[in-house]
Structures are given as structure tokens and as C-alpha cells.
Design a protein around this motif. Structure first.
Motif, PDB file in Angstrom:
ATOM      1  N   ALA A 128     -66.640 -44.635 -45.053  1.00  0.00           N
ATOM      2  CA  ALA A 128     -68.120 -44.646 -45.272  1.00  0.00           C
ATOM      3  C   ALA A 128     -68.307 -42.967 -46.610  1.00  0.00           C
ATOM      4  O   ALA A 128     -69.377 -43.059 -47.382  1.00  0.00           O
ATOM      5  N   VAL A 161     -73.202 -43.973 -40.598  1.00  0.00           N
ATOM      6  CA  VAL A 161     -73.634 -42.986 -41.457  1.00  0.00           C
ATOM      7  C   VAL A 161     -75.866 -43.570 -41.483  1.00  0.00           C
ATOM      8  O   VAL A 161     -75.566 -44.039 -41.054  1.00  0.00           O
ATOM      9  N   ILE A 163     -72.217 -37.972 -41.997  1.00  0.00           N
ATOM     10  CA  ILE A 163     -71.742 -39.549 -41.236  1.00  0.00           C
ATOM     11  C   ILE A 163     -71.353 -38.893 -40.288  1.00  0.00           C
ATOM     12  O   ILE A 163     -70.749 -37.541 -40.187  1.00  0.00           O
ATOM     13  N   TYR A 189     -70.089 -43.703 -50.349  1.00  0.00           N
ATOM     14  CA  TYR A 189     -71.385 -42.541 -50.472  1.00  0.00           C
ATOM     15  C   TYR A 189     -70.887 -41.872 -51.607  1.00  0.00           C
ATOM     16  O   TYR A 189     -72.103 -41.457 -52.680  1.00  0.00           O
TER      17      TYR A 189
END
Length: 108
Positions: free
Chosen positions: A65, A5, A91, A69
């Protein structure tokens, strides 16, 4: 395969909102396997417009990821970051293997 990220801070608007974000964001990391690789340290622009800073976080997978988020805890913090400045976030899926993959892919 790891994923990264990357947040790029283009411009700050409200330091109090960014401070609130920095207070809330660590709680959003709880329960997620994340490794901070760079956090708004010294940088040099090689191409493109100037930025204020950037952060790079490593996750075990692209899905991890995404889960981080979109988690409620991070979304609670995120609204303060977005009120505090203009950012770009992405990402990107990492690669595994040797340096040869870069030349095979044709990207540098």
C-alpha cells in the motif's frame, strides 16, 4: 497480512481536477495488487461530521500500500485529487484470524 487504504472526501472544490484525477489514477494501479472494496457508494454517517464519500482499497501488505501511494504514477494523479477537494487518507494494517481477535484487543 492485508492492509487497507481509506480515502474520505470531505468536500469537493474543483470537479475538473477530480475528473483529471479519475483519468490518471488507474495508471497508478498498474503493477500493484489492489482490490477495490468500496468506491464512493451509498454511505451512512454513524459518528462525526458529514462527508461526501469514501473509498476503501485492499492491498496484500502494508508495504505494498505504501509503495503504491508513493509511486510516481500515483503521485502524478494525486496532485489533481488534492486540488479538487479536501480529503483524509490513511493506510491501516488488517488483522488475520477469527472474530475473537476483536474482543481480545478490546477495540470495537
Amino acid at each position: 497480512m492485508p492492509a487497507y487504504v481509506v480515502f474520505i472526501r470531505e468536500q469537493s472544490f474543483d470537479q475538473s481536477e477530480l475528473l483529471r484525477y479519475s483519468q490518471l489514477a488507474p495508471a497508478g494501479l498498474a503493477g500493484h495488487s489492489v482490490k477495490p472494496l468500496a468506491m464512493y457508494g451509498t454511505h451512512q454517517i454513524l459518528e462525526g461530521p458529514e462527508i461526501e464519500g469514501l473509498a476503501i482499497l485492499e492491498f496484500p501488505t502494508f508495504e505494498e500500500a505504501q509503495d503504491w501511494y508513493t509511486s510516481p504514477a500515483y503521485q502524478k494523479a494525486l496532485k489533481h485529487r488534492l486540488r479538487g477537494g479536501r480529503y483524509r487518507g490513511v493506510i491501516v494494517k488488517g488483522i488475520q484470524g477469527s472474530q475473537d481477535k476483536l474482543t481480545q484487543n478490546g477495540d470495537t
